[in-house]
Enzyme design. Structure first.
Site, PDB file in Angstrom:
ATOM      1  N   ASP A 189      -9.527  -2.086  -6.062  1.00  0.00           N
ATOM      2  CA  ASP A 189      -9.280  -3.106  -5.031  1.00  0.00           C
ATOM      3  C   ASP A 189      -9.963  -2.741  -3.716  1.00  0.00           C
ATOM      4  O   ASP A 189      -9.618  -3.252  -2.658  1.00  0.00           O
ATOM      5  CB  ASP A 189      -7.770  -3.322  -4.831  1.00  0.00           C
ATOM      6  CG  ASP A 189      -7.088  -2.167  -4.110  1.00  0.00           C
ATOM      7  OD1 ASP A 189      -7.720  -1.107  -3.885  1.00  0.00           O
ATOM      8  OD2 ASP A 189      -5.898  -2.316  -3.746  1.00  0.00           O
ATOM      9  N   HIS A 215      -7.921  -4.577  -1.010  1.00  0.00           N
ATOM     10  CA  HIS A 215      -6.745  -3.801  -0.602  1.00  0.00           C
ATOM     11  C   HIS A 215      -6.250  -4.185   0.792  1.00  0.00           C
ATOM     12  O   HIS A 215      -5.087  -4.521   0.975  1.00  0.00           O
ATOM     13  CB  HIS A 215      -7.091  -2.309  -0.636  1.00  0.00           C
ATOM     14  CG  HIS A 215      -5.902  -1.426  -0.429  1.00  0.00           C
ATOM     15  ND1 HIS A 215      -5.049  -1.088  -1.451  1.00  0.00           N
ATOM     16  CD2 HIS A 215      -5.398  -0.835   0.679  1.00  0.00           C
ATOM     17  CE1 HIS A 215      -4.087  -0.320  -0.978  1.00  0.00           C
ATOM     18  NE2 HIS A 215      -4.274  -0.148   0.316  1.00  0.00           N
ATOM     19  N   SER A 272       0.826  -1.210   0.000  1.00  0.00           N
ATOM     20  CA  SER A 272       0.000   0.000   0.000  1.00  0.00           C
ATOM     21  C   SER A 272       0.867   1.269   0.000  1.00  0.00           C
ATOM     22  O   SER A 272       1.688   1.453  -0.892  1.00  0.00           O
ATOM     23  CB  SER A 272      -0.955  -0.057   1.203  1.00  0.00           C
ATOM     24  OG  SER A 272      -1.876   0.987   1.143  1.00  0.00           O
TER      25      SER A 272
END
Ligand SMILES: *[C@@H]1O[C@H](CO)[C@@H](O)[C@H](O)[C@H]1NC(C)=O
Ligand SMILES: *[C@@H]1O[C@H](CO)[C@@H](O)[C@H](O)[C@H]1NC(C)=O
Length: 428
Positions: A370, A405, A204
């Site tokens: 996502d 995610h 991320s």
């Protein structure tokens, strides 16, 4: 949470060709085909997502607390500021935590800094513990252990001060200058001990940090020390609509018991991170309203106006001077890169504030992505990475249908894919 909206935009995503062959089948039961042998493994440095890293603070005489309570730790040495968030509530320290975490932008230096008298530092640099702070992440630790990765031996971690965003070339950032020096030393050390190049693994926001670290390093250094970047759901420079939602209405990214995302919002808005991933006009379009209000619609180009209109006029100058140039900046890292992201998950694409009330949760119009990163932004990232022939031949992009995610490294099936790619990076 905002109610799911049935109104879908005619997606600008449709204009972009999606490379279907990149999509993997949803579930894979491939097990990491057993190891390359511990001694052959390349050292692995984990760079966690935002909010994973722990921060300590020290309050000096220069600190002027807003209340007596907030001054209680003055002169008492280092203490955990972002370390145990239950502690903050139990000791009624949430308001002080917000004050002491806050950053202030200094136009003269074009830099974000702590309040005067507040010193901060990141805990556990070098150790992979930050990555595994969330107990759900232990599955990754377990899988890496199975491959022969062991903390402090061939497995390391590089937590960072997630309130700041990595600078682009030419932007001042003493915080990242120091961090990049530390990280370079960690990589050199790990590499020397094992006589092997190092794999950097970023998740991320940490994926963005890993990428920015690699491209800030001199070419000869990269060639000598970096084996591969494995990026899971890296935050692209072209931004996400979700950032706008967090800025306007608050975020749960820094969870503190008893505090609401709205009550933590002033602190969040002071972070550079809060404005570092706003959607860029070149990717999100000039006439696509990302924020809809009764009074006015805001496209990606209108984001500076939006900052002022939601009551954060202070954020406009740093946004213009630091973040807009970042949106337009792309330098390939010129090392082998594997980027793994989820797709096919509802992802905020447009925010509707019917009553022009930014304190209320917006109605969210979802698109593909996502869950956090919009597909359009991922594809723009792929395109940039392939634009440069030298990078194209060492870039692999994997889109995983249905991988979210936040759960990429906690769901067994998607985690397996990631571990497989770490192995692959060891082999090539
Ligand atoms: C975190 O803080 C809570 C509340 O003060 C405390 O009960 C708990 O033991 C702390 N956890 C750790 C790991 O220190
Ligand atoms: C804002 O955008 C919405 C959705 O595209 C549209 O229906 C509306 O007319 C626009 N409002 C203004 C004030 O332009």
């Amino acid at each position: 949470m905002a109610p799911f909206s049935a109104r879908f935009l005619p997606l600008l995503l449709l204009l972009l060709p999606t490379a279907l062959r990149e999509y993997l089948p949803a579930a894979s039961n491939r097990r990491p085909s057993d190891a390359v042998g511990d001694e052959l493994l390349h050292p692995l440095v984990l760079i966690p997502g935002a909010s994973c890293s722990e921060l300590e603070a020290r309050l000096t005489d220069a600190y002027r607390p807003s209340t007596q309570r907030c001054g209680a730790m003055k002169g008492k040495g280092w203490f955990g500021l972002w370390q145990n968030s239950s502690d903050l509530s139990v000791h009624r320290y949430v308001a002080c935590f917000m004050e002491q975490m806050s950053l202030v932008y200094h136009p003269d230096a074009n830099e974000f800094q702590n309040l005067p008298g507040v010193e901060t530092r990141v805990l556990n640099f070098g150790s992979s513990t930050a990555f595994f702070r969330n107990p759900e992440q232990t599955a990754l630790r377990h899988e890496l252990g199975r491959l022969g990765y062991d903390d402090g031996d061939n497995l390391f971690g590089a937590p960072y001060d997630f309130r700041h965003a990595p600078p682009i070339s030419g932007q001042p950032s003493p915080v990242y200058a120091r961090y990049f020096r530390q990280l370079a030393a960690l990589v050199e050390d790990a590499s020397r001990r094992r006589q092997r190049k190092v794999i950097l693994f970023g998740h991320s926001f940490g994926g963005m940090v890993a990428l920015d670290f690699a491209r800030a390093a001199p070419a000869a250094w990269r060639d000598r020390y970096i084996k591969h970047l494995v990026l899971v759901a890296p935050l692209p420079a072209s931004g996400i609509t979700g950032s706008v939602k967090s800025f306007c209405s608050g975020t749960h990214m820094l969870y503190v018991p008893t505090a609401t995302s709205l009550s933590l919002r002033p602190m969040w808005r002071s972070f550079e991170t809060a404005i570092a991933s706003f959607p860029s006009p070149s990717v999100f379009g000039d006439d696509n309203p990302l924020v809809v209000t009764k009074r006015r619609n805001y496209t990606a180009r209108g984001m500076a106006d939006l900052l002022a209109d939601v009551g954060a006029a202070d954020a406009v100058e740093p946004f213009r001077r630091r973040e807009l140039p970042r949106q337009r900046y792309f330098e390939p890292p010129m090392v082998p890169v594997t980027s793994i992201t989820g797709v096919g998950v509802d992802t905020p694409e447009q925010l509707v504030y019917w009553d022009d009330d930014f304190d209320a949760e917006p109605e969210v119009v979802y698109g593909d992505g996502d869950g956090a990163i919009n597909l359009v932004s991922m594809l723009a990232f792929d395109e940039e990475m392939r634009r440069q022939p030298g990078q194209r031949k060492q870039y692999k992009s994997i889109k995983v249908r249905g991988a979210k995610h936040g759960n990429f490294l906690t769901e067994e099936w998607s985690l397996k894919l990631v571990v497989q790619e770490i192995l692959e990076a060891n082999r090539v």
